[in-house]
Design a protein around this motif. Structure first.
Motif, PDB file in Angstrom:
ATOM      1  N   ALA A 143      16.794 -18.590  15.316  1.00 16.73           N
ATOM      2  CA  ALA A 143      17.467 -18.399  14.033  1.00 16.73           C
ATOM      3  C   ALA A 143      18.930 -18.019  14.251  1.00 16.73           C
ATOM      4  O   ALA A 143      19.826 -18.503  13.549  1.00 16.73           O
ATOM      5  N   GLY A 144      19.178 -17.156  15.229  1.00 15.41           N
ATOM      6  CA  GLY A 144      20.556 -16.771  15.546  1.00 15.41           C
ATOM      7  C   GLY A 144      21.366 -17.954  16.034  1.00 15.41           C
ATOM      8  O   GLY A 144      22.536 -18.122  15.645  1.00 15.41           O
ATOM      9  N   LYS A 197      22.252 -20.135  13.062  1.00 15.64           N
ATOM     10  CA  LYS A 197      23.323 -19.541  12.265  1.00 15.64           C
ATOM     11  C   LYS A 197      24.689 -19.782  12.914  1.00 15.64           C
ATOM     12  O   LYS A 197      25.663 -20.092  12.230  1.00 15.64           O
ATOM     13  N   LYS A 198      24.744 -19.641  14.223  1.00 16.92           N
ATOM     14  CA  LYS A 198      26.001 -19.871  14.939  1.00 16.92           C
ATOM     15  C   LYS A 198      26.458 -21.320  14.786  1.00 16.92           C
ATOM     16  O   LYS A 198      27.644 -21.571  14.572  1.00 16.92           O
ATOM     17  N   LEU A 207      27.533 -19.407  10.207  1.00 20.51           N
ATOM     18  CA  LEU A 207      27.176 -18.307   9.277  1.00 20.51           C
ATOM     19  C   LEU A 207      27.290 -16.959   9.941  1.00 20.51           C
ATOM     20  O   LEU A 207      27.158 -16.676  11.022  1.00 20.51           O
ATOM     21  N   LEU A 237      25.793 -23.303  12.385  1.00 25.97           N
ATOM     22  CA  LEU A 237      26.194 -23.540  11.001  1.00 25.97           C
ATOM     23  C   LEU A 237      27.413 -22.726  10.600  1.00 25.97           C
ATOM     24  O   LEU A 237      27.955 -22.885   9.501  1.00 25.97           O
TER      25      LEU A 237
END
Length: 112
Positions: free
Chosen positions: A103-104, A107-108, A112, A110
């Motif tokens: 998930a991390g 996010k990176k 976010l 994308l």
């Protein structure tokens, strides 16, 4: 003469080594492990084999397979349930860590 005796000794020990090495291999899946365990003679041998396979799945980061194998042990071998529950917990923890890491990473990517 000594050389022939050494060769004979190796030839006699080789089949035992090959057989024991085959038993120590990690199964391809939890269902394969269960199928193999059913061929073993005693419930204790079956449970010990499956616990070993669950640990092997953990060590190779196949956490879902470790969980399935541990769940089978819990359901079918009550005397080994506590060890299987510990494996199940470790596999769950590792899956959660892997999911958090994924998930991390997402996010990176994308931003976010």
């Amino acid at each position: 003469m000594k050389r022939m005796m050494s060769i004979a000794a190796v030839a006699l020990m080789l089949p035992a080594f090959v057989l024991s090495a085959g038993c120590a291999q990690k199964a391809a899946s939890s269902s394969d492990a269960v199928q193999h365990a059913k061929t073993l003679k005693t419930p204790e041998e079956q449970a010990n084999y499956l616990l070993g396979q669950a640990k092997a799945f953990l060590n190779s980061k196949e956490y879902a397979e470790a969980q399935k194998t541990a769940q089978y042990v819990i359901a079918h071998f009550s005397d080994k349930a506590s060890e299987a529950q510990a494996i199940l917990a470790r596999a769950g923890e590792q899956l959660a860590k892997d999911m958090q890491g994924a998930a991390g990473d997402a996010k990176k990517k994308l931003g976010l």
